[in-house]
Scaffold this motif. Structure first.
Motif, PDB file in Angstrom:
ATOM      1  N   LEU A 111       0.829  -1.203   0.000  1.00 10.47           N
ATOM      2  CA  LEU A 111       0.000   0.000   0.000  1.00 10.47           C
ATOM      3  C   LEU A 111       0.870   1.263   0.000  1.00 10.47           C
ATOM      4  O   LEU A 111       0.598   2.215  -0.741  1.00 10.47           O
ATOM      5  CB  LEU A 111      -0.921  -0.010   1.225  1.00 10.47           C
ATOM      6  CG  LEU A 111      -1.917   1.126   1.355  1.00 10.47           C
ATOM      7  CD1 LEU A 111      -2.957   1.043   0.251  1.00 10.47           C
ATOM      8  CD2 LEU A 111      -2.595   1.080   2.710  1.00 10.47           C
ATOM      9  N   ARG A 114       2.411   1.731  -3.485  1.00  6.48           N
ATOM     10  CA  ARG A 114       1.439   2.281  -4.447  1.00  6.48           C
ATOM     11  C   ARG A 114       1.181   3.755  -4.175  1.00  6.48           C
ATOM     12  O   ARG A 114       1.084   4.558  -5.107  1.00  6.48           O
ATOM     13  CB  ARG A 114       0.130   1.495  -4.392  1.00  6.48           C
ATOM     14  CG  ARG A 114       0.175   0.242  -5.236  1.00  6.48           C
ATOM     15  CD  ARG A 114      -1.177  -0.411  -5.365  1.00  6.48           C
ATOM     16  NE  ARG A 114      -1.220  -1.449  -4.332  1.00  6.48           N
ATOM     17  CZ  ARG A 114      -2.213  -1.664  -3.509  1.00  6.48           C
ATOM     18  NH1 ARG A 114      -3.303  -0.956  -3.590  1.00  6.48           N
ATOM     19  NH2 ARG A 114      -2.145  -2.602  -2.603  1.00  6.48           N
ATOM     20  N   TRP A 115       1.089   4.126  -2.897  1.00  9.97           N
ATOM     21  CA  TRP A 115       0.850   5.519  -2.533  1.00  9.97           C
ATOM     22  C   TRP A 115       2.012   6.405  -2.973  1.00  9.97           C
ATOM     23  O   TRP A 115       1.813   7.469  -3.559  1.00  9.97           O
ATOM     24  CB  TRP A 115       0.615   5.596  -1.022  1.00  9.97           C
ATOM     25  CG  TRP A 115       0.446   6.987  -0.492  1.00  9.97           C
ATOM     26  CD1 TRP A 115      -0.589   7.846  -0.742  1.00  9.97           C
ATOM     27  CD2 TRP A 115       1.335   7.673   0.380  1.00  9.97           C
ATOM     28  NE1 TRP A 115      -0.395   9.022  -0.071  1.00  9.97           N
ATOM     29  CE2 TRP A 115       0.785   8.937   0.628  1.00  9.97           C
ATOM     30  CE3 TRP A 115       2.533   7.327   0.985  1.00  9.97           C
ATOM     31  CZ2 TRP A 115       1.398   9.864   1.449  1.00  9.97           C
ATOM     32  CZ3 TRP A 115       3.134   8.258   1.811  1.00  9.97           C
ATOM     33  CH2 TRP A 115       2.571   9.509   2.031  1.00  9.97           C
ATOM     34  N   SER A 118       2.070   6.738  -6.820  1.00  8.43           N
ATOM     35  CA  SER A 118       1.069   7.678  -7.328  1.00  8.43           C
ATOM     36  C   SER A 118       1.457   9.119  -7.025  1.00  8.43           C
ATOM     37  O   SER A 118       1.216  10.008  -7.841  1.00  8.43           O
ATOM     38  CB  SER A 118      -0.308   7.365  -6.750  1.00  8.43           C
ATOM     39  OG  SER A 118      -0.377   7.686  -5.393  1.00  8.43           O
TER      40      SER A 118
END
Length: 131
Positions: A111, A114-115, A118
């Protein structure tokens, strides 16, 4: 951001106290206190053993000339999990255990990756490499 931190630091303790009172109603006050103490000790032990294993892995990767990116994220999760486990409360203990245990910690590291990805792609964060 400051408002979110304020809410986190006020709402979570209120919910934790409410849950602890409910547990004490169902069991006893002493059982509830023992639960908080035992989870604190078990959590501290788990955080220590996992932290030592991660530090060993980081040293090994550095000795091999590699950047220990995944292990640094694992270390961050174990650090946060250890802090949560030392904080009295059932919700913080559950979250802390999931951050410390390797099988569930992988969900958090994915997580976070991915954060961060992005944020880099949208330009919210800039990464510079120096040579």
């Amino acid at each position: 951001m400051l408002f979110k931190i304020f809410l986190l630091l006020t709402i979570v303790p209120i919910v934790e106290i409410f849950i602890l009172f409910k547990i004490a109603e169902v069991t006893t006050v002493w059982t509830t206190i023992a639960l908080v103490i035992v989870t604190g000790f078990v959590g501290a032990y788990l955080a220590k053993t996992e932290g030592v294993a991660i530090l060993t892995s980081i040293k090994r990767e550095l000795n091999e000339g590699r950047v220990p990116g995944n292990q640094l994220l694992n270390g961050l999760c174990v650090l946060i999990g250890g802090i949560l486990l030392l904080t009295p409360g059932l919700l913080t203990d559950i979250t802390g255990f999931t951050l410390v245990l390797p099988t569930t910690r992988q969900l958090y590291t994915n997580l976070i990756k991915r954060w961060l990805t992005s944020m880099i792609q949208t330009g919210s964060i800039n990464v510079f490499f120096r040579r």
